[in-house]
Design a protein around this motif. Structure first.
Motif, PDB file in Angstrom:
ATOM      1  N   GLY A   1       0.814  -1.212   0.000  1.00  0.00           N
ATOM      2  CA  GLY A   1       0.000   0.000   0.000  1.00  0.00           C
ATOM      3  C   GLY A   1       0.845   1.259   0.000  1.00  0.00           C
TER       4      GLY A   1
ATOM      5  N   GLN B   1       2.293   1.771  -3.432  1.00  0.00           N
ATOM      6  CA  GLN B   1       1.240   2.220  -4.350  1.00  0.00           C
ATOM      7  C   GLN B   1       0.850   3.670  -4.071  1.00  0.00           C
ATOM      8  OE1 GLN B   1      -1.131  -1.083  -3.192  1.00  0.00           O
ATOM      9  NE2 GLN B   1      -0.625  -2.280  -5.025  1.00  0.00           N
TER      10      GLN B   1
ATOM     11  N   GLU C   1      -5.494   1.028  -5.514  1.00  0.00           N
ATOM     12  CA  GLU C   1      -4.817  -0.205  -5.088  1.00  0.00           C
ATOM     13  C   GLU C   1      -4.290  -0.062  -3.665  1.00  0.00           C
ATOM     14  OE1 GLU C   1      -2.143  -2.019  -8.295  1.00  0.00           O
ATOM     15  OE2 GLU C   1      -2.739  -0.098  -9.171  1.00  0.00           O
ATOM     16  N   ALA C   2      -3.746   1.113  -3.355  1.00  0.00           N
ATOM     17  CA  ALA C   2      -3.239   1.374  -2.006  1.00  0.00           C
ATOM     18  C   ALA C   2      -4.382   1.276  -1.002  1.00  0.00           C
ATOM     19  CB  ALA C   2      -2.580   2.753  -1.939  1.00  0.00           C
TER      20      ALA C   2
ATOM     21  N   ASN D   1      -5.119  -2.379  -0.333  1.00  0.00           N
ATOM     22  CA  ASN D   1      -4.082  -3.059   0.457  1.00  0.00           C
ATOM     23  C   ASN D   1      -4.057  -2.578   1.905  1.00  0.00           C
ATOM     24  OD1 ASN D   1      -2.768  -5.158  -1.012  1.00  0.00           O
ATOM     25  ND2 ASN D   1      -1.978  -3.613  -2.404  1.00  0.00           N
ATOM     26  N   PHE D   2      -4.235  -1.283   2.131  1.00  0.00           N
ATOM     27  CA  PHE D   2      -4.292  -0.792   3.507  1.00  0.00           C
ATOM     28  C   PHE D   2      -5.501  -1.395   4.234  1.00  0.00           C
ATOM     29  CE2 PHE D   2      -1.916   3.259   2.109  1.00  0.00           C
ATOM     30  CZ  PHE D   2      -0.703   2.779   2.579  1.00  0.00           C
TER      31      PHE D   2
ATOM     32  N   ALA E   1      -0.801   1.198   8.143  1.00  0.00           N
ATOM     33  CA  ALA E   1      -1.953   0.978   7.266  1.00  0.00           C
ATOM     34  C   ALA E   1      -3.072   1.973   7.586  1.00  0.00           C
ATOM     35  CB  ALA E   1      -2.453  -0.457   7.405  1.00  0.00           C
TER      36      ALA E   1
ATOM     37  N   LEU F   1      -4.348   4.721   5.021  1.00  0.00           N
ATOM     38  CA  LEU F   1      -5.743   4.652   4.591  1.00  0.00           C
ATOM     39  C   LEU F   1      -6.454   5.996   4.791  1.00  0.00           C
ATOM     40  CD1 LEU F   1      -7.767   2.635   3.410  1.00  0.00           C
ATOM     41  CD2 LEU F   1      -8.461   2.090   5.746  1.00  0.00           C
TER      42      LEU F   1
END
Length: 184
Positions: free
Chosen positions: A80, A83, A91-92, A95-96, A109, A113
């Protein structure tokens, strides 16, 4: 190479990374990765080194290797971060979010986020992550402040004010919380 050799090399890699000696850290992480390919940690270490050198493509490949060995909150959060730095925000975000499903108190994360959510207009979606974190660690001021900021963005001033007041009960000198509360 034995498991003990793996542990020693991994520990030495972590020590040198902590001291900022990237070349030595890289040597030991590579030895650890070569000695026992069933642990994600050496690849996470190598990815961290690559990030510090600004080598995002290389870092991403190490995070992906770590992820193939074992999908952890660290591998999700690491991907993340890359990204986020390379402007792949959606995408980040995913993933976060995945990292927080694995470990609800992963600060990297969570704050990644929060940043991405503001940039891509998905603030409402992250409230449950912030609330879950605060269920586990209710005194984490930075997280409560972030939640208040998100609530303000969503025009939920009363809820935001309640969180800011809770911060000020514990920490009456918190200037950021005072300022935000005054703006409300």
């Amino acid at each position: 190479m034995s498991h003990l050799d793996y542990e020693i090399n991994k520990e030495l890699g972590e020590c040198y990374l902590f001291m900022g000696e990237l070349d030595k850290a890289e040597d030991y992480y590579r030895k650890a990765a070569g000695s026992n390919g069933v642990h994600p940690d050496p690849y996470i270490g190598l990815a961290t080194i690559a990030v510090q050198r600004g080598e995002f493509e290389s870092a991403m490949s190490f995070y992906q290797k770590a992820h193939e060995v074992e999908a952890t909150d660290k591998s999700f959060a690491g991907m993340g971060l890359i990204q986020m730095e390379t402007d792949r925000k959606e995408e980040a975000f995913e993933n976060f979010s995945a990292a927080l499903e694995v470990n609800q108190v992963n600060m990297v994360a969570l704050f990644g986020l929060v940043r991405i959510a503001h940039e891509v207009g998905r603030v409402a979606e992250i409230l449950p992550h912030l609330e879950k974190f605060l269920e586990i660690e209710p005194d984490k001021v930075e997280v409560r402040y972030s939640l208040a900021g998100c609530l303000i963005c969503l025009e939920k001033q009363d809820e935001a004010a309640a969180h800011l007041e809770r911060i000020l009960e514990k920490d009456p000198d918190n200037d950021a919380a005072k300022e935000l509360l005054a703006q409300l």
